[in-house]
Design an enzyme around this catalytic site. Structure first.
Site, PDB file in Angstrom:
ATOM      1  N   SER A  26       0.823  -1.201   0.000  1.00 44.37           N
ATOM      2  CA  SER A  26       0.000   0.000   0.000  1.00 44.37           C
ATOM      3  C   SER A  26       0.862   1.259   0.000  1.00 44.37           C
ATOM      4  O   SER A  26       1.857   1.353   0.719  1.00 44.37           O
ATOM      5  CB  SER A  26      -0.896   0.003   1.242  1.00 44.37           C
ATOM      6  OG  SER A  26      -1.649   1.187   1.317  1.00 44.37           O
ATOM      7  N   LYS A  34      -3.792   1.911  -2.240  1.00 41.52           N
ATOM      8  CA  LYS A  34      -3.403   3.075  -1.451  1.00 41.52           C
ATOM      9  C   LYS A  34      -4.224   3.218  -0.175  1.00 41.52           C
ATOM     10  O   LYS A  34      -5.438   3.046  -0.183  1.00 41.52           O
ATOM     11  CB  LYS A  34      -3.536   4.336  -2.307  1.00 41.52           C
ATOM     12  CG  LYS A  34      -2.962   5.577  -1.671  1.00 41.52           C
ATOM     13  CD  LYS A  34      -2.788   6.680  -2.695  1.00 41.52           C
ATOM     14  CE  LYS A  34      -2.226   7.939  -2.066  1.00 41.52           C
ATOM     15  NZ  LYS A  34      -0.972   7.727  -1.351  1.00 41.52           N
ATOM     16  N   ASN A  47       9.812   8.741   3.512  1.00 42.26           N
ATOM     17  CA  ASN A  47       8.631   9.421   2.989  1.00 42.26           C
ATOM     18  C   ASN A  47       7.769   9.908   4.142  1.00 42.26           C
ATOM     19  O   ASN A  47       7.713   9.294   5.208  1.00 42.26           O
ATOM     20  CB  ASN A  47       7.831   8.499   2.061  1.00 42.26           C
ATOM     21  CG  ASN A  47       6.763   7.727   2.818  1.00 42.26           C
ATOM     22  OD1 ASN A  47       5.657   8.224   3.038  1.00 42.26           O
ATOM     23  ND2 ASN A  47       7.095   6.498   3.231  1.00 42.26           N
ATOM     24  N   ASN A  73      -6.341  -1.427   2.195  1.00 37.11           N
ATOM     25  CA  ASN A  73      -5.613  -0.873   3.336  1.00 37.11           C
ATOM     26  C   ASN A  73      -6.391   0.322   3.876  1.00 37.11           C
ATOM     27  O   ASN A  73      -6.646   1.287   3.162  1.00 37.11           O
ATOM     28  CB  ASN A  73      -4.209  -0.452   2.890  1.00 37.11           C
ATOM     29  CG  ASN A  73      -3.363   0.046   4.042  1.00 37.11           C
ATOM     30  OD1 ASN A  73      -3.553   1.154   4.540  1.00 37.11           O
ATOM     31  ND2 ASN A  73      -2.392  -0.762   4.457  1.00 37.11           N
ATOM     32  N   CYS A 107       1.237   3.681  10.638  1.00 36.01           N
ATOM     33  CA  CYS A 107       1.784   4.753   9.806  1.00 36.01           C
ATOM     34  C   CYS A 107       2.478   5.790  10.680  1.00 36.01           C
ATOM     35  O   CYS A 107       1.849   6.368  11.573  1.00 36.01           O
ATOM     36  CB  CYS A 107       0.679   5.431   8.997  1.00 36.01           C
ATOM     37  SG  CYS A 107       1.279   6.798   7.992  1.00 36.01           S
ATOM     38  N   GLY A 121      13.039   0.531   2.258  1.00 29.86           N
ATOM     39  CA  GLY A 121      14.066   0.154   1.292  1.00 29.86           C
ATOM     40  C   GLY A 121      14.923  -0.988   1.791  1.00 29.86           C
ATOM     41  O   GLY A 121      14.739  -1.492   2.904  1.00 29.86           O
TER      42      GLY A 121
END
Length: 302
Positions: A21, A45, A69, A100, A131, A218
């Site tokens: 997502s 998303k 981000n 999501n 998040c 990453g």
């Protein structure tokens, strides 16, 4: 012939590769460059009750072996997602989706869950309690077993679809939170979300990200993700979707050996839009070299 099929809560996927997502939008842009039906599923998303513009710019910073981000759950809101985005996605993707959802109160999570429960193509609801880029929501619910369990119960009461809780690595003990979610009725778990990171521009002497900090993702976080997936796999009896730094076929095999029943690919999609397709294409030959006939046989062998 290599068997890439995996199962999540009774839903069979052709392969375990799922775009994470926030890194694949609603699939439209990627569908322009390859047939996205090659994917196992898509976690689209992150969706909230109300539309969100997200955090102020700049909100992306490159790092060694990753990026930070702070998008802040930018999305058009759950009603527009159900009325506009999902019908468009249904035309280009023919498999069950992972929805999501996120919120800033238990009531908002419940609202989104009820909306997604009505969507026939949604196979699994993935609940973001992790998040790091929003205040008074998101990760605030995922750092304590009690609050994560509360959101789990709220969402489970609002839907008949399988509920997977997406966990944060920014905690002292992810196992206790995973177990609390399982006890509260979660059908599965997704981990890990991004780690909290920060970059400073040494010329301006200011944070690179307007929000100061953001989610670090990453290849650099892959070993942390493998460790946490393995810990949680051995502590619960429900399926785990593993993610965090996955960028090649070897990572998928390693993550599944650690205990993941399926694997999400995140930041790699932003670096190479063909990442998921390439991983799927490379998996059969890699399985042959490793003597693996069925991917489902290697889940949690370590």
């Amino acid at each position: 012939m290599a068997d890439l099929r995996v199962t999540l809560s009774g839903i069979t996927l052709d392969n375990p590769v799922i775009p994470a997502s926030g890194t694949f939008g609603y699939g439209k842009e990627f569908a322009e460059i390859y047939d996205i039906n090659i994917l196992g599923s898509i976690s689209f998303k992150g969706t909230t009750k109300d539309p969100r513009l997200g955090n102020p710019l700049p909100r992306i910073a490159e790092c060694t072996a990753g990026l930070i981000n702070s998008v802040g759950l930018q999305n058009p809101g759950v009603e527009k997602v159900c009325e506009e985005e999902l019908p468009e996605l249904r035309r280009i993707f023919k498999k069950p989706l992972i929805a999501n959802i996120s919120g800033f109160s238990p009531e908002e999570y419940e609202y989104c869950a009820r909306a997604m429960d009505k969507e026939e193509q949604v196979g699994i609801i993935e609940v973001n309690v992790s998040c790091p880029n929003v205040h008074n929501g998101g990760m605030a619910y995922g750092v304590l077993p009690e609050s994560a369990a509360e959101i789990t119960r709220v969402v489970k009461a609002a839907t008949k679809k399988p509920v997977y809780i997406k966990l944060s690595p920014n905690v002292t003990d992810i196992v206790s939170i995973a177990c609390a979610c399982e006890e509260a009725g979660a059908d599965g778990l997704s981990l890990i979300n991004t780690m909290l990171g920060m970059r400073i521009d040494i010329r301006t002497r200011k944070p690179v990200i307007a929000n100061r900090m953001g989610g670090f993702s990453g290849p650099a976080i892959f070993p942390v993700a493998v460790r946490m997936v393995n810990q949680v796999y051995h502590a619960v009896k429900i399926p785990v979707i593993g993610m965090g730094g996955v960028s090649k076929a070897e990572d998928v095999i390693e993550m599944m050996m650690a205990g993941a029943s399926a694997v999400q690919v995140g930041a790699a999609n932003l670096v190479n839009p063909y990442a998921c397709r390439e991983i799927i294409e490379e998996l059969p030959a890699l399985m042959d070299r490793l003597g693996i006939e069925r991917l489902s046989d290697i889940v949690g062998i370590v």
